[in-house]
Scaffold this motif. Sequence first.
Motif, short mmCIF file in Angstrom:
data_model
loop_
_atom_site.label_atom_id
_atom_site.label_comp_id
_atom_site.label_asym_id
_atom_site.label_seq_id
_atom_site.Cartn_x
_atom_site.Cartn_y
_atom_site.Cartn_z
N LEU A 47 0.83 -1.21 0.00
CA LEU A 47 0.00 0.00 0.00
C LEU A 47 0.86 1.25 0.00
N LEU A 48 1.97 1.22 0.74
CA LEU A 48 2.84 2.40 0.80
C LEU A 48 3.47 2.71 -0.55
N ARG A 49 3.69 1.68 -1.37
CA ARG A 49 4.27 1.92 -2.69
C ARG A 49 3.34 2.75 -3.57
N GLU A 50 2.05 2.69 -3.28
CA GLU A 50 1.07 3.45 -4.05
C GLU A 50 0.71 4.78 -3.37
N MET A 55 -1.42 10.14 -3.64
CA MET A 55 -1.43 11.45 -2.97
C MET A 55 -1.42 12.59 -3.99
N VAL A 56 -0.63 12.44 -5.08
CA VAL A 56 -0.50 13.54 -6.04
C VAL A 56 -1.51 13.47 -7.18
N GLN A 57 -2.41 12.51 -7.13
CA GLN A 57 -3.39 12.39 -8.20
C GLN A 57 -4.25 13.65 -8.39
N PRO A 58 -4.68 14.33 -7.31
CA PRO A 58 -5.44 15.57 -7.53
C PRO A 58 -4.65 16.63 -8.29
N ILE A 59 -3.33 16.69 -8.06
CA ILE A 59 -2.53 17.70 -8.77
C ILE A 59 -2.40 17.34 -10.24
N MET A 60 -2.26 16.04 -10.54
CA MET A 60 -2.14 15.61 -11.93
C MET A 60 -3.44 15.81 -12.71
N LYS A 61 -4.58 15.76 -11.99
CA LYS A 61 -5.88 15.93 -12.65
C LYS A 61 -6.61 17.13 -12.05
N PHE A 72 -7.72 21.29 -2.99
CA PHE A 72 -6.88 21.31 -1.80
C PHE A 72 -7.43 20.38 -0.72
N ASP A 73 -8.74 20.33 -0.59
CA ASP A 73 -9.35 19.47 0.42
C ASP A 73 -9.06 18.00 0.12
N ASP A 74 -9.22 17.60 -1.14
CA ASP A 74 -8.94 16.21 -1.52
C ASP A 74 -7.46 15.87 -1.34
N PHE A 75 -6.61 16.81 -1.72
CA PHE A 75 -5.17 16.58 -1.58
C PHE A 75 -4.79 16.44 -0.10
N SER A 76 -5.39 17.26 0.77
CA SER A 76 -5.10 17.19 2.20
C SER A 76 -5.51 15.85 2.79
N ARG A 78 -5.82 12.96 1.22
CA ARG A 78 -4.94 11.90 0.72
C ARG A 78 -3.57 11.96 1.41
N THR A 79 -3.08 13.16 1.66
CA THR A 79 -1.79 13.31 2.33
C THR A 79 -1.86 12.79 3.76
N LEU A 80 -2.96 13.13 4.46
CA LEU A 80 -3.14 12.66 5.83
C LEU A 80 -3.24 11.14 5.87
N LYS A 81 -3.96 10.55 4.90
CA LYS A 81 -4.08 9.09 4.84
C LYS A 81 -2.71 8.43 4.61
N ALA A 82 -1.92 9.00 3.73
CA ALA A 82 -0.58 8.45 3.47
C ALA A 82 0.30 8.54 4.72
N SER A 83 0.17 9.64 5.46
CA SER A 83 0.95 9.80 6.69
C SER A 83 0.53 8.76 7.73
N GLU A 84 -0.77 8.52 7.85
CA GLU A 84 -1.25 7.52 8.81
C GLU A 84 -0.77 6.11 8.43
N ASP A 85 -0.80 5.80 7.12
CA ASP A 85 -0.31 4.49 6.68
C ASP A 85 1.17 4.31 6.99
#
Length: 381
Positions: A47-50, A55-61, A72-76, A78-85
């Motif tokens: 999961l961490l490899r993804e 996390m950056v998918q909102p910026i790419m799209k 910004f809300d979606d990016f935040s 996703r970033t918080l979820k990645a940090s928790e993982d």
Amino acid sequence: MAPEPTKPTLKPEPASSPQPAEDSQTEETTLVSALSLLHQMHQKLALLRESIPHMVQPIMKASAYQTPELLFDDFSKRTLKASEDLVEFTKLVSDGKWVFDKASDSRREGGVEAGEIKRWKSSAPVPHYLKDIVEGTEGISKDKEAKKKEEEEKKERKRLEAERSKERELEIAEVKGLESEDVRKGILEEFKKEHSDLEITFEEDGKVLKVAIPKPVGLTFSIEIPQAEAESNRYIVTLPTASYLHVLILRSITTRPNAGSLKYLLDMIATYKTIYKTKCNKCNKLTQGPKADLPVIRRLKRIAKLVQKEGKEDGGSGQEKDKMDTAGDDKTAKGAKDANPKIKKEPEEQKPQEENDGADDGAEVELVEEFWVTYHEGCAT
């Protein structure tokens, strides 16, 4: 009073008999727990490899979001979820340190052949993420010698091919002096005949030469003609850098070798007519990344090749032809020469006629071939 008869005492069973079963059961439980913990680690790591792509998918799209606030809300989130993982995985590894310590101790105590543990074949199904590893390591001892032998055979084949081809790279004569006007005129006339589809014009009283490649490439190069009073014989090239691709092309032309040769420069510019079709000679790919990262590096190579000449056959026509490394088909050889007019035959040393009688059978002729190679910037180094 008569003494009471003594009762026969029974010898107790040794208490050590059920101990091995208990130790075996405890060891099995420990191993099952360790495998379960390792399985969880593997899933978390997958999961961490993804995490970063997710996390950056909102910026790419970014265009898919109606407002910057939603992006910004979606990016935040996703970033918080990645940090928790990441925190969960770190804690899981910290808690499971005993598994790695146990494995290290087991290698030291029961390892054979410098710490290698014999693989235990279980009837349990292998997890899908371990199948490639298991299948690859089962035949490792058998394949070592086969791979070594195969590598030696490859090296020997390459060596034999190199000896058979007898190719060597020749240096390209560099123009060190300032080219005269007559030399430039001859170069331009020959270039116009070979590339009639390119538009060539002079501007600023003949001081600037314009070379335009038609669409879909649509590039116009400006070449400053060095004057007699100039300190350098270098042809300076400019190009409107309207895109990242134009920057790469201009950088390739600016850093070209033999900068004092107009012929080298014009031939190099002509190779960009097929920039959207020509693949990299090293990686055989057209593009390498999300940007317009096409293979823009152009380098001229000059190769000398020794080929055998066929002698006269009995009752033959007496015509000699060069045996090149083709399929033995005369049409193929002719097509190769038509496709690359740079192929030419080096003049042979003149020998007395009486010495040549019957000596042409199996003679070698040196052919020199000039061709352009193409690279990505990353492949050229």
